[in-house]
Design a protein around this motif. Structure first.
Motif, PDB file in Angstrom:
ATOM      1  N   ALA A 100       0.859  -1.181   0.000  1.00  0.00           N
ATOM      2  CA  ALA A 100       0.000   0.000   0.000  1.00  0.00           C
ATOM      3  C   ALA A 100       0.894   1.228   0.000  1.00  0.00           C
ATOM      4  CB  ALA A 100      -0.937   0.014   1.209  1.00  0.00           C
ATOM      5  N   LEU A 101       0.292   2.366  -0.285  1.00  0.00           N
ATOM      6  CA  LEU A 101       1.026   3.627  -0.357  1.00  0.00           C
ATOM      7  C   LEU A 101       0.956   4.338   0.988  1.00  0.00           C
ATOM      8  CD1 LEU A 101       2.554   5.456  -2.371  1.00  0.00           C
ATOM      9  CD2 LEU A 101       0.358   6.544  -2.884  1.00  0.00           C
ATOM     10  N   VAL A 102       2.103   4.745   1.493  1.00  0.00           N
ATOM     11  CA  VAL A 102       2.174   5.532   2.720  1.00  0.00           C
ATOM     12  C   VAL A 102       2.316   6.999   2.343  1.00  0.00           C
ATOM     13  CG1 VAL A 102       3.529   6.027   4.791  1.00  0.00           C
ATOM     14  CG2 VAL A 102       3.145   3.658   4.078  1.00  0.00           C
ATOM     15  N   LEU A 103       1.447   7.819   2.859  1.00  0.00           N
ATOM     16  CA  LEU A 103       1.435   9.248   2.564  1.00  0.00           C
ATOM     17  C   LEU A 103       1.867  10.029   3.798  1.00  0.00           C
ATOM     18  CD1 LEU A 103      -2.041   9.449   0.784  1.00  0.00           C
ATOM     19  CD2 LEU A 103       0.195   9.184  -0.298  1.00  0.00           C
ATOM     20  N   ARG A 104       2.775  10.968   3.593  1.00  0.00           N
ATOM     21  CA  ARG A 104       3.182  11.841   4.689  1.00  0.00           C
ATOM     22  C   ARG A 104       3.424  13.250   4.162  1.00  0.00           C
ATOM     23  NH1 ARG A 104       6.688   8.592   9.312  1.00  0.00           N
ATOM     24  NH2 ARG A 104       4.902   7.320   9.966  1.00  0.00           N
ATOM     25  N   LEU A 105       3.228  14.210   5.033  1.00  0.00           N
ATOM     26  CA  LEU A 105       3.253  15.625   4.670  1.00  0.00           C
ATOM     27  C   LEU A 105       4.354  16.328   5.448  1.00  0.00           C
ATOM     28  CD1 LEU A 105       1.544  17.898   3.166  1.00  0.00           C
ATOM     29  CD2 LEU A 105       0.333  18.167   5.341  1.00  0.00           C
ATOM     30  N   GLY A 106       5.119  17.190   4.739  1.00  0.00           N
ATOM     31  CA  GLY A 106       6.116  17.987   5.428  1.00  0.00           C
ATOM     32  C   GLY A 106       7.431  18.036   4.691  1.00  0.00           C
ATOM     33  N   SER A 165       5.938  -7.311  -1.588  1.00  0.00           N
ATOM     34  CA  SER A 165       5.775  -7.715  -0.198  1.00  0.00           C
ATOM     35  C   SER A 165       5.774  -6.472   0.682  1.00  0.00           C
ATOM     36  CB  SER A 165       6.918  -8.658   0.215  1.00  0.00           C
ATOM     37  OG  SER A 165       6.804  -9.017   1.580  1.00  0.00           O
ATOM     38  N   GLY A 166       4.609  -6.095   1.152  1.00  0.00           N
ATOM     39  CA  GLY A 166       4.469  -4.817   1.842  1.00  0.00           C
ATOM     40  C   GLY A 166       4.839  -4.868   3.307  1.00  0.00           C
ATOM     41  N   ALA A 167       5.340  -3.722   3.801  1.00  0.00           N
ATOM     42  CA  ALA A 167       5.629  -3.548   5.226  1.00  0.00           C
ATOM     43  C   ALA A 167       4.868  -2.340   5.745  1.00  0.00           C
ATOM     44  CB  ALA A 167       7.130  -3.356   5.442  1.00  0.00           C
ATOM     45  N   THR A 168       3.699  -2.101   5.175  1.00  0.00           N
ATOM     46  CA  THR A 168       2.971  -0.866   5.438  1.00  0.00           C
ATOM     47  C   THR A 168       2.498  -0.755   6.888  1.00  0.00           C
ATOM     48  OG1 THR A 168       2.223  -0.966   3.154  1.00  0.00           O
ATOM     49  CG2 THR A 168       1.071   0.565   4.601  1.00  0.00           C
ATOM     50  N   ASP A 169       2.227  -1.872   7.529  1.00  0.00           N
ATOM     51  CA  ASP A 169       1.704  -1.812   8.895  1.00  0.00           C
ATOM     52  C   ASP A 169       2.704  -1.208   9.877  1.00  0.00           C
ATOM     53  OD1 ASP A 169      -0.589  -2.963   7.981  1.00  0.00           O
ATOM     54  OD2 ASP A 169      -0.086  -5.001   8.629  1.00  0.00           O
TER      55      ASP A 169
END
Length: 456
Positions: free
Chosen positions: A72-78, A173-177
């Motif tokens: 999944a895509l991780v979104l962050r702002l800054g 292979s996601g590490a999103t968690d």
């Protein structure tokens, strides 16, 4: 160092032909795909409204595709340097991969981040993905950058061919968690009050899959007639790939290879070359959006700004048919045919004598394909202040351009129908008189340059 891999995406929102993503998958550890919206770092230019709309939908599409493959895509702002470093800590990451950027502020961020992460023992690797030929690889015989397009592109074509595109990974292979993600809707990229994006929704479908479909449609249906019809705004012969390339939903390598495979592409591939030339110019001149590339144009005698004329231009209410049609197409769809872009830009600069930077800023805010290189590069080309510039005395006559490229007035009739009525509006300026004023201003620049150089 063991631990998950982070793939930091920027203007490369795709799975296919993504070297950073491929390297992370090949490393064998679970990976986290990160996008940082950074409008705070020094020199980073906030996105325009149309670009923000496209970005929202492209990110949503990318997240859906990643989820289909196990991530999944991780979104962050800054500020990116801080945010990426924090994400590395949060995820316990052992490696960070990204595809290179070529603007000045972006390079500064990436260089500093690469050094700080390596000091922490983190593996960091960057890749070529967004241009066919990296800026430091194409130089003159003297080792200096090119300032004229034709020898630049000839040198590009004489060197090693662009690489073969990479296949997209079937499984990620996601590490999103391991880390928290912002909610995309909370970023407020979409217009709300008012919602002015109806025309964009009608005209576009952002995302990698839509980009691939458009490339295939263009190659199958339009490329054979591109050389003949590309300058006719009503012909529908343009590729419509520019926003796909701007956001990296397609790589230029994919477009290059698939175009060649179709057996055509001379004029179209030269347009890719022009895009390359813009990025190479930005690399060596990072203030392209604010400073004249040719410093003699600093002496250009811009008159006091006529706010009413600038507003008329923005709204497509100049009384000049092709200009009005183009500006209304832009406002409605976030796009304008390239020939008409040149005409509307020339009219603003050389008939209204409005500083090119104000036009560039309007395009930046309203074009879905505005990027840090091509947008200012093309404005400076029209102004005569940039690389390989059209001479200032070459003033596009919008009436002659309309007769040549929209002879049956289909384009004008679609976007500015009052101009094909019995009582069309009058132009806000006289094209002949304003052309004379533009030439007089250009002569002032030439005289100032001679005075600066002094006697031979």
């Amino acid at each position: 160092m063991t631990g998950p891999s982070i793939v930091w995406l920027r203007d490369d929102l795709r799975l296919a032909d993504n070297p950073a993503l491929r390297a992370a998958v090949d490393r064998g550890e679970p990976l986290l795909v990160l996008f940082v919206l950074d409008e705070e770092s020094p020199g980073m230019r906030p996105l325009g409204g149309a670009a923000r709309w496209w970005l929202h939908h492209s990110l949503a599409s990318l997240d859906e595709r990643l989820r289909d493959r196990g991530a999944a895509l991780v979104l962050r702002l800054g500020p990116a340097e801080r945010v990426v470093a924090e994400t590395v800590t949060d995820a316990g990451a052992g490696a960070v991969f990204w595809n290179r950027r070529y603007g000045g502020p972006e390079r500064a961020i990436d260089t500093a981040l690469k050094a700080s992460l390596r000091d922490r023992g983190i593996e960091v690797r960057s890749f070529a993905a967004s241009v066919l030929f990296e800026p430091w690889t194409v130089t003159t015989g003297a080792g200096t950058p090119f300032s004229v397009y034709t020898p630049f592109w000839r040198a590009c074509l004489a060197g090693p061919a662009p690489r073969t595109p990479l296949a997209e990974p079937r499984h990620v292979s996601g590490a999103t968690d391991a880390v928290a993600s912002d909610d995309l809707d909370a970023w407020g990229l979409l217009p709300r009050n008012p919602d002015w994006a109806g025309g964009l929704r009608d005209a576009w479908e952002p995302g990698e899959l839509a980009a691939r479909r458009r490339l295939r449609e263009f190659l199958d249906d339009d490329l054979a007639g591109y050389d003949r019809s590309r300058d006719e705004p009503a012909a529908g012969a343009t590729s419509l790939l520019s926003p796909r390339l701007r956001w990296g939903e397609l790589s230029p390598h994919t477009v290059w290879r698939e175009t060649l495979a179709g057996g055509h592409g001379g004029a179209f591939l030269s347009e890719l070359g022009w895009r390359e030339f813009a990025w190479h110019t930005l690399y060596r001149f990072p203030d392209l959006a604010t400073d004249n590339l040719r410093p003699e144009f600093d002496a250009f005698p811009w008159p006091p700004l006529d706010e009413a004329a600038l507003t008329a231009w923005r709204r497509g209410r100049t009384g000049v048919p092709l200009v009005d049609a183009g500006m209304r197409e832009l406002w409605t769809t976030g796009f304008m045919h390239n020939r008409v872009r040149m005409v509307t830009a020339s009219f603003l600069i050389k008939n209204l004598l409005v500083d090119w930077r104000l036009g560039e800023q309007w395009y930046w805010d309203t074009l879905v394909d505005a990027d840090a290189a091509s947008n200012p590069f093309n404005w400076q080309w029209v102004a005569g202040s940039g690389a390989d510039a059209a001479p200032y005395f070459r003033v596009f006559n919008p009436e002659l351009q309309a007769k040549k490229f929209d002879p049956d007035r289909r384009y004008i009739g679609e976007w500015a129908p009052e101009h094909v009525s019995e009582n069309p509006p009058e132009p806000i300026v006289d094209l002949g008189e304003t052309r004379k004023a533009a030439l007089a201003a250009y002569e002032h620049v030439k005289q100032a340059a001679r005075a600066t150089k002094g006697p031979a």
